[in-house]
Design a protein around this motif. Structure first.
Motif, PDB file in Angstrom:
ATOM      1  N   GLY A  48       0.814  -1.004   0.163  1.00 47.81           N
ATOM      2  CA  GLY A  48      -0.172   0.006   0.012  1.00 47.81           C
ATOM      3  C   GLY A  48       0.879   1.237   0.168  1.00 47.81           C
ATOM      4  O   GLY A  48       2.144   1.169   0.358  1.00 47.81           O
ATOM      5  N   MET A  49       0.302   2.411  -0.327  1.00 44.46           N
ATOM      6  CA  MET A  49       0.886   3.610  -0.486  1.00 44.46           C
ATOM      7  C   MET A  49       0.606   4.522   0.477  1.00 44.46           C
ATOM      8  O   MET A  49      -0.547   4.406   0.849  1.00 44.46           O
ATOM      9  N   GLY A  50       1.312   5.303   0.987  1.00 46.02           N
ATOM     10  CA  GLY A  50       1.178   6.515   1.867  1.00 46.02           C
ATOM     11  C   GLY A  50       1.465   6.018   3.591  1.00 46.02           C
ATOM     12  O   GLY A  50       2.162   5.020   3.594  1.00 46.02           O
ATOM     13  N   GLU A  51       1.514   6.908   4.316  1.00 46.82           N
ATOM     14  CA  GLU A  51       1.782   6.941   5.582  1.00 46.82           C
ATOM     15  C   GLU A  51       0.947   6.305   6.610  1.00 46.82           C
ATOM     16  O   GLU A  51       1.267   6.064   7.834  1.00 46.82           O
ATOM     17  N   ASP A  52      -0.386   6.078   6.365  1.00 45.63           N
ATOM     18  CA  ASP A  52      -1.290   5.612   7.175  1.00 45.63           C
ATOM     19  C   ASP A  52      -1.160   3.967   7.788  1.00 45.63           C
ATOM     20  O   ASP A  52      -1.581   3.458   8.767  1.00 45.63           O
ATOM     21  N   GLY A  53      -0.654   3.344   6.759  1.00 41.88           N
ATOM     22  CA  GLY A  53      -0.307   1.805   6.794  1.00 41.88           C
ATOM     23  C   GLY A  53      -1.651   0.938   6.770  1.00 41.88           C
ATOM     24  O   GLY A  53      -1.792  -0.337   7.252  1.00 41.88           O
TER      25      GLY A  53
END
Length: 118
Positions: A48-53
């Motif tokens: 997955g992409m992004g900082e939220d996990g």
């Protein structure tokens, strides 16, 4: 994790590394200073992409799938168990975590290594 060829820590050095996961293993949001080329050799690996996990933002990749993760792009991943992933690129390869997850969210991988691999 095993180094198959090259030295991931050396600038300009081509490298190939493999990760083996025997249980569901989470890799928290992180980025690399160089492009990461991933090939799923067996099992299922989710990225997955992004900082939220968030698991909902991930794409499942099965055996034979390839993904290019450009340098400095924040991503997260996990294996569903019995998964082997190969990464290659040009060093220096490093894992830069965006934020730390609680210890309870980190799963062991085969050989007793930490599940914090990217």
């Amino acid at each position: 994790m095993a180094v198959i060829s090259g030295d991931p820590a050396v600038a300009g050095s081509p490298f190939v590394i493999r990760f083996r996961y025997s249980t569901k293993s989470r890799i928290p949001p992180h980025w690399h200073p160089v492009d990461e080329h991933l090939t799923v050799l067996s099992g299922t690996f989710r990225i997955g992409m992004g900082e939220d996990g968030a698991e909902a933002s991930a794409t499942a990749l099965g055996g034979g799938a390839y993904a290019l993760l450009p340098a400095k792009m924040v991503h997260h991943a996990w294996a569903d168990g019995n998964t082997v992933v190969q990464a290659h690129g040009i060093g220096p390869f490093a894992i830069n975590y965006v934020k730390l997850l609680p210890v309870a969210m980190i799963s062991p991988v085969a050989g007793g290594e930490s599940g914090l691999l990217g």
